[in-house]
Design an enzyme around this catalytic site. Structure first.
Site, PDB file in Angstrom:
ATOM      1  CG  ASN A  88      -0.299  -0.056   2.521  1.00 34.64           C
ATOM      2  OD1 ASN A  88       0.926  -0.142   2.600  1.00 34.64           O
ATOM      3  ND2 ASN A  88      -1.083  -0.010   3.594  1.00 34.64           N
ATOM      4  CG  ASP A 113      -2.583  -9.051  -6.226  1.00 37.68           C
ATOM      5  OD1 ASP A 113      -1.791  -8.076  -6.159  1.00 37.68           O
ATOM      6  OD2 ASP A 113      -3.524  -9.196  -5.425  1.00 37.68           O
ATOM      7  CG  ASN A 134      -5.432  -0.954  -0.506  1.00 35.90           C
ATOM      8  OD1 ASN A 134      -6.328  -0.179  -0.850  1.00 35.90           O
ATOM      9  ND2 ASN A 134      -5.566  -1.790   0.500  1.00 35.90           N
TER      10      ASN A 134
END
Length: 210
Positions: A88, A113, A134
């Site tokens: 993130n 992903d 994120n």
């Protein structure tokens, strides 16, 4: 490099090389405990690419490990990076790499992903939103919403009522691990296609029905 290349000013020669350079970033989390997670498939693809070009990841002046090499003699150069921070906070390392190498965002490829794509599937996208991811959210913010290319590696949705956040931080299942080498190879092929042929040609190749 020929005689006339040497006669050109140094800056022009450097610019010519830069025009054929792509920054490829595999997203993930640092540390052995995350290495096999679904969330780290972007870094697994980065490892596959580095292996193909015979490059080794090394510490860098930016907060990332970097491997550099050419796809083929006279072909595109790849600067392959794995951020040192967590998923993130991927935006900071990516922005630092873009600035360090003076690479336009249009030649930035981010591998990550993707829950909304079935496992063992690769899709390509340029620009757009973050889709709830994120890591991509932070990269979009750090690049001012830049039109970078995303190589989206499908991991599928969690079974039953399993929380998506828990699912992505689990290792691939034994069945998935059997098919994983082919998925990583396909994603690496997609990166090479974008760098060699452009996003449109690569999409036509990887989005076409088998």
């Amino acid at each position: 490099m020929g005689l006339f290349d040497f006669l050109r000013p140094r800056q022009q020669r450097d610019d010519a090389v830069a025009d054929n350079t792509w920054l490829v970033v595999g997203l993930g989390n640092p540390g052995a405990q995350y290495a096999g997670n679904r969330h780290n498939v972007g870094q697994m693809v980065a490892d596959e690419l580095a292996s193909r070009i015979g490059a080794t990841f090394k510490s860098h002046k930016t907060p990332a490990r970097v491997a550099e090499g050419f796809l083929r003699p006279g072909g595109p150069k790849l600067v392959i990076a794995k951020p040192n921070g967590y998923m993130n906070t991927s935006g900071g390392p990516v922005a630092a790499l873009v600035k360090f190498y003076s690479i336009p965002v249009e030649r930035l490829i981010v591998i990550h992903d993707e829950l909304d794509i079935p496992f063992d599937t690769v899709r390509l996208k340029q620009g757009g939103g973050h889709g709830g991811h994120n890591g991509i959210r932070d990269v979009v913010k750090a690049t001012d919403g830049g039109a970078f290319t995303r190589v989206r590696v499908g991991i599928g949705r969690p079974p039953g009522r399993q929380d998506a956040a828990d699912f992505v931080l689990k290792d691939f299942s034994s069945t998935e691990r059997a098919a994983l080498p082919n998925l990583l190879s396909d994603a690496a092929d997609a990166v090479e296609a974008v760098a060699s042929e452009g996003i449109v040609a690569a999409q036509q190749r990887f989005h076409s029905p088998a």
